[in-house]
Design an enzyme around this catalytic site. Sequence first.
Site, PDB file in Angstrom:
ATOM      1  N   HIS A 130       0.889  -1.464  -0.123  1.00 22.50           N
ATOM      2  CA  HIS A 130      -0.245   0.020  -0.017  1.00 22.50           C
ATOM      3  C   HIS A 130       0.602   1.228   0.277  1.00 22.50           C
ATOM      4  O   HIS A 130       0.611   2.470  -0.667  1.00 22.50           O
ATOM      5  CB  HIS A 130      -1.220   0.308   1.175  1.00 22.50           C
ATOM      6  CG  HIS A 130      -1.093   0.916   1.571  1.00 22.50           C
ATOM      7  ND1 HIS A 130      -2.997   1.139   0.991  1.00 22.50           N
ATOM      8  CD2 HIS A 130      -1.227   2.404   2.062  1.00 22.50           C
ATOM      9  CE1 HIS A 130      -3.177   2.880   1.483  1.00 22.50           C
ATOM     10  NE2 HIS A 130      -2.346   3.258   2.181  1.00 22.50           N
ATOM     11  N   GLU A 131       1.827   1.286   0.527  1.00 20.34           N
ATOM     12  CA  GLU A 131       2.848   2.063   1.331  1.00 20.34           C
ATOM     13  C   GLU A 131       3.518   2.417  -0.635  1.00 20.34           C
ATOM     14  O   GLU A 131       3.735   3.661  -0.736  1.00 20.34           O
ATOM     15  CB  GLU A 131       3.786   2.282   2.370  1.00 20.34           C
ATOM     16  CG  GLU A 131       3.187   2.262   3.201  1.00 20.34           C
ATOM     17  CD  GLU A 131       1.883   3.212   3.570  1.00 20.34           C
ATOM     18  OE1 GLU A 131       2.128   4.030   3.102  1.00 20.34           O
ATOM     19  OE2 GLU A 131       1.545   2.822   4.634  1.00 20.34           O
ATOM     20  N   HIS A 134       1.840   4.312  -2.703  1.00 23.35           N
ATOM     21  CA  HIS A 134       1.396   6.134  -2.302  1.00 23.35           C
ATOM     22  C   HIS A 134       2.964   6.242  -3.544  1.00 23.35           C
ATOM     23  O   HIS A 134       2.626   7.510  -4.097  1.00 23.35           O
ATOM     24  CB  HIS A 134       1.845   5.788  -1.055  1.00 23.35           C
ATOM     25  CG  HIS A 134       0.333   6.384  -0.094  1.00 23.35           C
ATOM     26  ND1 HIS A 134      -0.445   7.132  -1.018  1.00 23.35           N
ATOM     27  CD2 HIS A 134      -0.319   5.843   0.765  1.00 23.35           C
ATOM     28  CE1 HIS A 134      -1.894   6.683  -0.353  1.00 23.35           C
ATOM     29  NE2 HIS A 134      -1.554   6.343   0.911  1.00 23.35           N
ATOM     30  N   GLU A 201      -6.544   6.780  -0.971  1.00 22.60           N
ATOM     31  CA  GLU A 201      -6.375   5.780   0.206  1.00 22.60           C
ATOM     32  C   GLU A 201      -6.721   4.843  -0.761  1.00 22.60           C
ATOM     33  O   GLU A 201      -6.461   3.991  -0.777  1.00 22.60           O
ATOM     34  CB  GLU A 201      -6.849   5.974   1.381  1.00 22.60           C
ATOM     35  CG  GLU A 201      -6.433   7.471   2.426  1.00 22.60           C
ATOM     36  CD  GLU A 201      -4.934   6.502   2.683  1.00 22.60           C
ATOM     37  OE1 GLU A 201      -4.619   5.600   2.170  1.00 22.60           O
ATOM     38  OE2 GLU A 201      -3.474   8.074   2.511  1.00 22.60           O
TER      39      GLU A 201
END
Length: 307
Positions: A130-131, A134, A201
């Site tokens: 997930h990071e 980003h 998100e």
Amino acid sequence: MSGMKTTMLLAALTALFMALGYTLGGSGGAVIALLAAAGMNLFTFWNADKIVLRMHDAREVDAGSAPDFYNLVRELAQRAGLPMPRVYIIDQDAPNAFATGRNPENAAVAATTGLLSMLSREEVAGVMAHELGHVKNRDTLIMTMVATIAGAISMLANFGLFFRGSNEENGHGNILASLAAVIVAPFAAMIVQMAISRTREFGADRAGAEISGNPHALASALAKISGRAEMIPNPVAERNPAAAQLYIVPTHVSELFSTHPATEKRIAALQDIAQEMGAPALTAAPRASALSPAPRRRRSALDPHGR
């Protein structure tokens, strides 16, 4: 589009700096605030990641000091087609993680010891994917700049409120300074909420599911850490609430600056992504709970201390 949004954000924050400067010091204060904002924008563009990492007392690790965690991030970065980011661990019980850096070539990812101790290897992979999502979506520059600049604006407003009584001959100015200090934090929060869209998100969740190949693991991780992150004190977010928008899940002090969708909605979206990817359905979908049990370090598949 990302560059335009960053420019608009910097313009809005600079205007807010000038308004505060004028309120606290008249036209001379506005000029000083303009110069300070210009310097801060330039400095923050190049150094915001370092500021955020130092703010969290993050320690950089490598294949020698934390081999399991570092090698996991390297594997995920290769899957994502990204340069290897710098990897950090934060000695903090609150389970959370974030990414920072002005571009993929200068990115860094960080996770707390609380998160690494609570989750399985597959769940940690989902979080770090997930990071990296980003990073791949180039969200990190604007997220990091917001965390540092919005925090500085709030500090300036509090400074003006603290010293509002220092000039007894200018009662009108004192009243304006007090009003500025009262309204500036919510206004800065509004800028954060406009700049950091909640869709970021969802986008990072999708990217993380694709990078890790396991959307169920990310959904399970979100369910486990969301309640704990809101319950366990986070000193950094308490000092600077704007920093809370960096994290994968909200903290218990981030309501004002909240830019996160409801965890239940994110989990539901990940279940849909799993179906799109053809992943086997779970017998019971993960559920976020505010009363999740305390983590047990011995269950961790990734030792944050590299042992």
